[in-house]
Design an enzyme around this catalytic site. Sequence first.
Site, PDB file in Angstrom:
ATOM      1  N   ASP A 142       0.829  -1.209   0.000  1.00  0.00           N
ATOM      2  CA  ASP A 142       0.000   0.000   0.000  1.00  0.00           C
ATOM      3  C   ASP A 142       0.864   1.260   0.000  1.00  0.00           C
ATOM      4  OD1 ASP A 142      -2.332   1.431  -0.019  1.00  0.00           O
ATOM      5  OD2 ASP A 142      -2.811   1.109   2.095  1.00  0.00           O
ATOM      6  N   SER A 192      -7.411  -5.453  -5.244  1.00  0.00           N
ATOM      7  CA  SER A 192      -8.544  -6.015  -4.497  1.00  0.00           C
ATOM      8  C   SER A 192      -9.825  -5.894  -5.311  1.00  0.00           C
ATOM      9  CB  SER A 192      -8.709  -5.268  -3.171  1.00  0.00           C
ATOM     10  OG  SER A 192      -9.196  -3.958  -3.395  1.00  0.00           O
ATOM     11  N   ASN A 211     -10.851  -2.463  -5.423  1.00  0.00           N
ATOM     12  CA  ASN A 211     -10.072  -1.567  -6.291  1.00  0.00           C
ATOM     13  C   ASN A 211     -10.725  -1.361  -7.661  1.00  0.00           C
ATOM     14  OD1 ASN A 211      -6.859  -2.724  -5.000  1.00  0.00           O
ATOM     15  ND2 ASN A 211      -8.005  -0.880  -4.444  1.00  0.00           N
TER      16      ASN A 211
HETATM   17  C1  IPE Z   1      -5.479  -2.703  -0.296  1.00  0.00           C
HETATM   18  O1  IPE Z   1      -5.059  -1.399  -0.546  1.00  0.00           O
HETATM   19  C2  IPE Z   1      -5.436  -3.500  -1.540  1.00  0.00           C
HETATM   20  C3  IPE Z   1      -4.120  -3.652  -2.158  1.00  0.00           C
HETATM   21  C4  IPE Z   1      -2.979  -3.299  -1.652  1.00  0.00           C
HETATM   22  C5  IPE Z   1      -4.138  -4.278  -3.433  1.00  0.00           C
HETATM   23  P1  IPE Z   1      -6.104  -0.203  -0.679  1.00  0.00           P
HETATM   24  O2  IPE Z   1      -5.321   1.039  -0.730  1.00  0.00           O
HETATM   25  O3  IPE Z   1      -7.051  -0.466  -1.766  1.00  0.00           O
HETATM   26  O4  IPE Z   1      -6.877  -0.348   0.717  1.00  0.00           O
HETATM   27  P2  IPE Z   1      -7.940   0.603   1.416  1.00  0.00           P
HETATM   28  O5  IPE Z   1      -9.145   0.615   0.583  1.00  0.00           O
HETATM   29  O6  IPE Z   1      -7.325   1.944   1.558  1.00  0.00           O
HETATM   30  O7  IPE Z   1      -8.164  -0.059   2.727  1.00  0.00           O
HETATM   31  C1  IPE Z   2      -1.452   0.331  -3.416  1.00  0.00           C
HETATM   32  O1  IPE Z   2      -1.257   1.696  -3.423  1.00  0.00           O
HETATM   33  C2  IPE Z   2      -1.704  -0.225  -4.798  1.00  0.00           C
HETATM   34  C3  IPE Z   2      -3.077  -0.689  -5.034  1.00  0.00           C
HETATM   35  C4  IPE Z   2      -4.038  -0.713  -4.158  1.00  0.00           C
HETATM   36  C5  IPE Z   2      -3.379  -1.155  -6.370  1.00  0.00           C
HETATM   37  P1  IPE Z   2      -2.481   2.717  -3.446  1.00  0.00           P
HETATM   38  O2  IPE Z   2      -2.834   2.976  -4.859  1.00  0.00           O
HETATM   39  O3  IPE Z   2      -3.571   2.227  -2.582  1.00  0.00           O
HETATM   40  O4  IPE Z   2      -1.814   4.006  -2.816  1.00  0.00           O
HETATM   41  P2  IPE Z   2      -2.419   4.974  -1.728  1.00  0.00           P
HETATM   42  O5  IPE Z   2      -2.902   4.131  -0.592  1.00  0.00           O
HETATM   43  O6  IPE Z   2      -3.530   5.729  -2.371  1.00  0.00           O
HETATM   44  O7  IPE Z   2      -1.272   5.844  -1.329  1.00  0.00           O
HETATM   45 MG    MG Z   3      -4.021   2.426  -0.617  1.00  0.00          MG
END
Ligand code: IPE
Ligand code: IPE
Ligand code: MG
Length: 240
Positions: free
Chosen positions: A18, A63, A66
């Site tokens: 993340d 996810s 996502n």
């Molecule tokens: C969780 O990250 C899913 C992945 C790392 C693929 P997100 O950034 O989507 O999680 P939330 O929604 O903030 O909890």
């Molecule tokens: C994790 O990074 C990657 C995925 C969930 C695909 P994020 O895209 O969630 O990055 P933040 O949490 O917005 O910084």
């Molecule tokens: Mg994230």
Amino acid sequence: MEEIDKDNLPKHIAITMDGNGRWAKTKGKLRVFGHKNGVKAVRDTVEGAAEIGIKYLTLYAFSTENWNRPEKEVNALMTLLVSAINKETKTLMDNNIRLSAIGDIEKLPSKAQTELQEAIEKTKDNTRMTLVLALSYSSRWEILNAVRNIIKDGKKAEEINETTFQQYLTTKSVPDPELLIRTSGEYRISNFLLWQIAYSELYFTDTLWPDFRRTDLYKAILNYQNRERRFGKTTEQLQK
Ligand code: IPE
Ligand code: IPE
Ligand code: MG
């Protein structure tokens, strides 16, 4: 790396990668720039895990939730997935790593599915480590799917125990992770491996995913090795 006790390694480490978006933002760039740099972190972490002797590494890459991101970002992530698998298959072969995937793979664009299947097929005889990519994955989806399949198979209530239930999960051939790492300072599970992490040790770090390297992985392993895993028992019982 030298400080790590090789006889007390977690067999399976799971990571919620993340913080890509925030990493890009601090650099004044678009979120996609963060995702692109996340691939470097994946490469180094995967190599580092195999090198130290981890047997299973599961990476939460996309996810179910996502899919609700802006279409442009989803498309960019899918394109990146295709190119990363394509480029990194060589790294997997060089390191004797087998690729596998969990999640609702049929939801991925067909190009990504093909690329993924090819890499899985190509690496299937590799033995050093199994890399599991969680793609279009959510644990509630997985558990509901398991329940549906149990019913379809006509199982009787008395036949269902933890062992048989586990056989219906996408992780059926993988032991539960002893260690779950989440980067970027978020303290939540986000629908990841809910059944499997019943007794996992949780490790949170503020490091944003694109900055994560094998040394960060080793730090997490060291931290894990300094914990007492009691499984409901008392310290005194463990010392016997
Ligand atoms: C969780 O990250 C899913 C992945 C790392 C693929 P997100 O950034 O989507 O999680 P939330 O929604 O903030 O909890
Ligand atoms: C994790 O990074 C990657 C995925 C969930 C695909 P994020 O895209 O969630 O990055 P933040 O949490 O917005 O910084
Ligand atoms: Mg994230």
